[in-house]
Design an enzyme around this catalytic site. Sequence first.
Site, PDB file in Angstrom:
ATOM      1  N   CYS A 104      -8.685  51.340  20.803  1.00 51.09           N
ATOM      2  CA  CYS A 104      -8.333  52.705  20.430  1.00 51.09           C
ATOM      3  C   CYS A 104      -7.168  53.087  21.326  1.00 51.09           C
ATOM      4  O   CYS A 104      -7.366  53.326  22.515  1.00 51.09           O
ATOM      5  CB  CYS A 104      -9.496  53.663  20.638  1.00 51.09           C
ATOM      6  SG  CYS A 104      -9.023  55.389  20.411  1.00 51.09           S
ATOM      7  N   CYS A 127      -7.249  57.127  22.504  1.00 52.03           N
ATOM      8  CA  CYS A 127      -8.265  57.575  23.468  1.00 52.03           C
ATOM      9  C   CYS A 127      -9.183  56.384  23.746  1.00 52.03           C
ATOM     10  O   CYS A 127      -8.715  55.395  24.279  1.00 52.03           O
ATOM     11  CB  CYS A 127      -8.997  58.821  22.992  1.00 52.03           C
ATOM     12  SG  CYS A 127      -9.533  58.859  21.285  1.00 52.03           S
ATOM     13  N   SER A 128     -10.442  56.479  23.358  1.00 46.49           N
ATOM     14  CA  SER A 128     -11.328  55.343  23.611  1.00 46.49           C
ATOM     15  C   SER A 128     -12.437  55.297  22.575  1.00 46.49           C
ATOM     16  O   SER A 128     -13.593  55.032  22.910  1.00 46.49           O
ATOM     17  CB  SER A 128     -11.931  55.444  25.013  1.00 46.49           C
ATOM     18  OG  SER A 128     -10.908  55.498  25.965  1.00 46.49           O
ATOM     19  N   CYS A 129     -12.114  55.538  21.317  1.00 52.16           N
ATOM     20  CA  CYS A 129     -13.111  55.524  20.250  1.00 52.16           C
ATOM     21  C   CYS A 129     -13.836  54.179  20.239  1.00 52.16           C
ATOM     22  O   CYS A 129     -13.206  53.127  20.386  1.00 52.16           O
ATOM     23  CB  CYS A 129     -12.456  55.739  18.894  1.00 52.16           C
ATOM     24  SG  CYS A 129     -11.618  57.319  18.792  1.00 52.16           S
TER      25      CYS A 129
END
Lengths: 92, 94, 209
Positions: C111, C114-116
């Site tokens: 991702c 962000c950090s999905c």
Amino acid sequence: MTFRAGERVRVAARTHEGHHRTPGYVKGKSGRVERVHGRFRNPETRAYGADGLPERVLYQVCFAQQELWLEARRGAGDTTLVDIFEHWLEAE
Amino acid sequence: MERAVHDRGVWPTDMPIDRSEHELADWELLTDALVSALSSEGLMNVDELRRGIESMPPDEYERASYYERWLFSAETILVEKGVLAPGELDARLT
Amino acid sequence: MSEHDHDHSHDPITADGEPPAAARARALEELLVEKAVVQREDVRRNIDRLVSRSPADGARLVARAWVDTEFKERLLADARAAAQELDLDSGPSPVVVAVENTETVHHMVVCTLCSCYPRALLGPPPDWYKSLPYRSRAVSDPHGVLAEFGLELDEDVELRVLDSTADVRYIVLPRKPEGTEELSEQELAALVTRDSMIGVAQPVAPATA
């Protein structure tokens, strides 16, 4: 306008001041619709407390890595798949 | 094209990836749980969380750990919505 | 650009070994509970849920798909529904997509914005997944990243990098290792690592005794 899997599309090259989910590295690049994920609330308005309606269609768009950067190190067939909302896509 | 600090794809870097594992600390779990609770209460959705993170000054964003960014965002959104007064959290800490 | 391309805090560490953010998080909880904005019990329950999820959940899906072709088809068609068959809740994301690694295609997930991450199926993401260099290089130098994780793909394998930029969460269905025909579903699940479901590793058969 609604795209179907297999159709060629180009990601809009525009800047967007506020929150949005289109990564810079695919802006202005062409690819092919791989999947139609369905309709989702629009994060661009939802991020500011609105309800995100109307919903927007979200697509998975497939880019050849060679289209994204000329010096793709290897694997001419390698691809990058990015989820992009319809209002960022133009028919090609 | 101007790149926002969170838009990391293809950002030039030759940093190796640090693969060391770390168990989430209590405060990190707490921060995550607070954000979930705020979301259940309709006070902060995931898009607002992300927008708040993206509003961090770029150098702070790069320096902060993951949950430090969440905390910054939660505070930003809560002040915006009038749930917290500006400076209220700081006052509590002194 | 910045020299600060790593993902840990430079804030001074306090005497108890915690960054200032720790006290800040606790003070925030206190304030929100006092204001009756959130209930302490809800916060505790969220923590419990968070620590209850682990890659073992995703591994059950993978192992079932390895032994049951029809289940695999259902998993690839609708991972949320397939997870429900195993009593797994795939979380708040409306769409979860499983992608299959084969002899000719290898998927890896990042991702960049962000950090999905499919947290409900894999637990919280590892630090490296959230780190700035991974988020940058997984798209610009995916073969280099895989090499750092010890994975070298054959020349004729197509590498597909999935950037989960929106509402969809991706989980990789890795290839079943050779020489595991005799293993039970449960034994197979034990071979499925977190990293293999992100697509930066390949499960390996247990060494024969």
